[in-house]
Write an enzyme that holds these catalytic residues in place. Structure first.
Site, PDB file in Angstrom:
ATOM      1  N   TYR A   1     -17.816  -5.719  22.861  1.00  0.00           N
ATOM      2  CA  TYR A   1     -17.278  -6.604  23.896  1.00  0.00           C
ATOM      3  C   TYR A   1     -15.809  -6.984  23.631  1.00  0.00           C
ATOM      4  O   TYR A   1     -14.945  -6.708  24.469  1.00  0.00           O
ATOM      5  CB  TYR A   1     -18.181  -7.828  24.070  1.00  0.00           C
TER       6      TYR A   1
ATOM      7  N   ASN B   1     -13.694  -6.862  38.067  1.00  0.00           N
ATOM      8  CA  ASN B   1     -14.422  -7.976  37.457  1.00  0.00           C
ATOM      9  C   ASN B   1     -15.725  -7.552  36.796  1.00  0.00           C
ATOM     10  O   ASN B   1     -16.176  -8.200  35.849  1.00  0.00           O
ATOM     11  CB  ASN B   1     -14.685  -9.031  38.540  1.00  0.00           C
TER      12      ASN B   1
ATOM     13  N   LYS C   1     -12.271  -5.775  25.639  1.00  0.00           N
ATOM     14  CA  LYS C   1     -11.309  -6.696  26.268  1.00  0.00           C
ATOM     15  C   LYS C   1      -9.910  -6.549  25.662  1.00  0.00           C
ATOM     16  O   LYS C   1      -8.910  -6.735  26.355  1.00  0.00           O
ATOM     17  CB  LYS C   1     -11.824  -8.141  26.179  1.00  0.00           C
TER      18      LYS C   1
HETATM   19  P1  NAD Z   1     -22.321 -11.770  35.446  1.00  0.00           P
HETATM   20  O1  NAD Z   1     -23.245 -11.107  34.496  1.00  0.00           O
HETATM   21  O2  NAD Z   1     -22.731 -13.034  36.109  1.00  0.00           O
HETATM   22  O3  NAD Z   1     -21.833 -10.751  36.556  1.00  0.00           O
HETATM   23  C1  NAD Z   1     -21.427  -9.461  36.203  1.00  0.00           C
HETATM   24  C2  NAD Z   1     -21.150  -8.655  37.437  1.00  0.00           C
HETATM   25  O4  NAD Z   1     -20.920  -7.314  37.012  1.00  0.00           O
HETATM   26  C3  NAD Z   1     -22.334  -8.641  38.394  1.00  0.00           C
HETATM   27  O5  NAD Z   1     -21.868  -8.722  39.724  1.00  0.00           O
HETATM   28  C4  NAD Z   1     -22.975  -7.291  38.132  1.00  0.00           C
HETATM   29  O6  NAD Z   1     -23.594  -6.741  39.274  1.00  0.00           O
HETATM   30  C5  NAD Z   1     -21.785  -6.441  37.736  1.00  0.00           C
HETATM   31  N1  NAD Z   1     -22.246  -5.329  36.897  1.00  0.00           N
HETATM   32  C6  NAD Z   1     -22.890  -5.414  35.716  1.00  0.00           C
HETATM   33  N2  NAD Z   1     -23.197  -4.171  35.284  1.00  0.00           N
HETATM   34  C7  NAD Z   1     -22.744  -3.300  36.245  1.00  0.00           C
HETATM   35  C8  NAD Z   1     -22.752  -1.886  36.374  1.00  0.00           C
HETATM   36  N3  NAD Z   1     -23.268  -1.087  35.452  1.00  0.00           N
HETATM   37  N4  NAD Z   1     -22.190  -1.358  37.484  1.00  0.00           N
HETATM   38  C9  NAD Z   1     -21.624  -2.121  38.415  1.00  0.00           C
HETATM   39  N5  NAD Z   1     -21.569  -3.477  38.341  1.00  0.00           N
HETATM   40  C10 NAD Z   1     -22.132  -4.045  37.271  1.00  0.00           C
HETATM   41  O7  NAD Z   1     -20.974 -11.968  34.620  1.00  0.00           O
HETATM   42  P2  NAD Z   1     -19.724 -12.958  34.794  1.00  0.00           P
HETATM   43  O8  NAD Z   1     -19.851 -14.011  33.779  1.00  0.00           O
HETATM   44  O9  NAD Z   1     -19.507 -13.311  36.225  1.00  0.00           O
HETATM   45  O10 NAD Z   1     -18.580 -11.981  34.271  1.00  0.00           O
HETATM   46  C11 NAD Z   1     -17.664 -11.327  35.100  1.00  0.00           C
HETATM   47  C12 NAD Z   1     -16.519 -10.821  34.267  1.00  0.00           C
HETATM   48  O11 NAD Z   1     -15.925 -11.910  33.553  1.00  0.00           O
HETATM   49  C13 NAD Z   1     -16.913  -9.789  33.199  1.00  0.00           C
HETATM   50  O12 NAD Z   1     -15.935  -8.786  33.115  1.00  0.00           O
HETATM   51  C14 NAD Z   1     -16.941 -10.605  31.925  1.00  0.00           C
HETATM   52  O13 NAD Z   1     -16.708  -9.827  30.779  1.00  0.00           O
HETATM   53  C15 NAD Z   1     -15.829 -11.592  32.184  1.00  0.00           C
HETATM   54  N6  NAD Z   1     -15.909 -12.812  31.377  1.00  0.00           N
HETATM   55  C16 NAD Z   1     -16.942 -13.677  31.544  1.00  0.00           C
HETATM   56  C17 NAD Z   1     -16.981 -14.817  30.761  1.00  0.00           C
HETATM   57  C18 NAD Z   1     -18.074 -15.821  30.871  1.00  0.00           C
HETATM   58  O14 NAD Z   1     -18.111 -16.745  30.023  1.00  0.00           O
HETATM   59  N7  NAD Z   1     -18.949 -15.745  31.862  1.00  0.00           N
HETATM   60  C19 NAD Z   1     -15.971 -15.071  29.825  1.00  0.00           C
HETATM   61  C20 NAD Z   1     -14.948 -14.157  29.697  1.00  0.00           C
HETATM   62  C21 NAD Z   1     -14.922 -13.028  30.495  1.00  0.00           C
END
Ligand code: NAD
Length: 249
Positions: free
Chosen positions: A157, A92, A161
């Protein structure tokens, strides 16, 4: 529900947002969970918060360096040694970008790809032999709706994906014979820190186009991770499951 009873799961980026919701959903379904944070301190804090909600949760926090294969391999091996198995990997952790191409630094492109793509390969490479040995397992990657539509800036980004989708579909085919299912979840706009970091105009533009009329909540996405991790999805592999309110970018 106890859909993951006796399963051992590793969730990267489990300290907040979607990852935290996945961890909690897995715990509520009987799994033992090892959550990965980018720092040990944040991982410990997430564990503390979860234990305060339910002292019976079997959860621990670790902080492998996801940009290093050696670090990821050592972490997965230590989970397998401690718990005797690794059943589920939920990849994730991820970072996003909205930087225009003309301002993009090549090193920032590499950094994003390293986390969003390479780390998924690292966990799969380290966990698959252990899963095979134990008779099978499940790997779930995190894609995004941008892997369908692209996005108008922040090219790394959507590129990452699209790569996640390719890795998912390819590993699904390669690992099916070892009873390892590989799927991805493609969230739409989801209510986390990642989205609050986007410019307000971008948030509004995206949300106004969502047919269901709202952003996703982290729990909406976590439920898809639960389904794919569970035996309910025992014949589902190579799928990129959109959970996006039928989003249009
Ligand atoms: P967030 O920024 O709230 O959380 C991201 C997580 O990744 C955190 O726990 C952080 O500690 C971890 N992280 C970031 N950089 C890191 C690193 N260098 N090493 C280890 N861990 C690291 O993001 P989110 O919105 O919860 O996103 C989680 C996933 O969902 C991601 O892969 C993101 O691309 C995907 N996503 C999110 C959305 C959205 O709208 N929020 C939409 C599509 C996909």
């Amino acid at each position: 529900m106890d859909l993951l009873k006796n399963k051992v799961a590793v969730v990267t980026g489990g300290t907040r947002g979607i990852g935290y919701a996945i961890v909690k959903t897995y715990l509520d379904n009987g799994a033992r969970v090892v959550l990965c944070g980018s720092k040990q301190e944040t991982a410990d804090k997430a564990v503390e918060k979860l234990k305060a909600e339910n002292p019976d949760y079997e959860v621990e926090g670790i902080a492998p360096d996801l940009s290093s294969y050696d670090s990821v391999e050592a972490a997965i091996k230590s989970v397998a040694e401690k718990y005797g198995r690794v059943d589920i990997i939920a990849n994730n952790a991820g970072i996003s970008s909205s930087t225009p191409l003309y301002d993009y630094k090549p090193e920032d492109f590499d950094k994003l790809m390293n986390l969003n793509v390479n780390a998924c390969f690292y966990t799969a490479r380290a966990a698959a032999p252990i899963m095979k040995e134990n008779g099978g397992g499940v790997i779930i990657n995190t894609s995004s709706m941008v892997s369908i539509y692209g996005q108008p800036a922040g090219v790394a980004y959507p590129t990452s994906k699209f790569a996640v989708n390719g890795m998912t579909k390819s590993l699904a085919r390669e690992l099916a014979k070892d009873n390892i299912r590989v799927n991805a979840v493609a969230p739409g706009v989801t209510n986390t820190d990642m989205v609050s970091a986007l410019p307000e105009a971008t948030r509004q533009r995206i949300c106004s186009a969502i047919p269901m009329g709202r952003m996703g909540e982290p729990e909406d996405i976590a439920n898809a991770f639960l389904y794919l991790a569970s035996d309910l999805a025992s014949y589902v592999t190579g799928v990129v499951l959109s959970v996006d309110g039928c989003a249009r970018a």
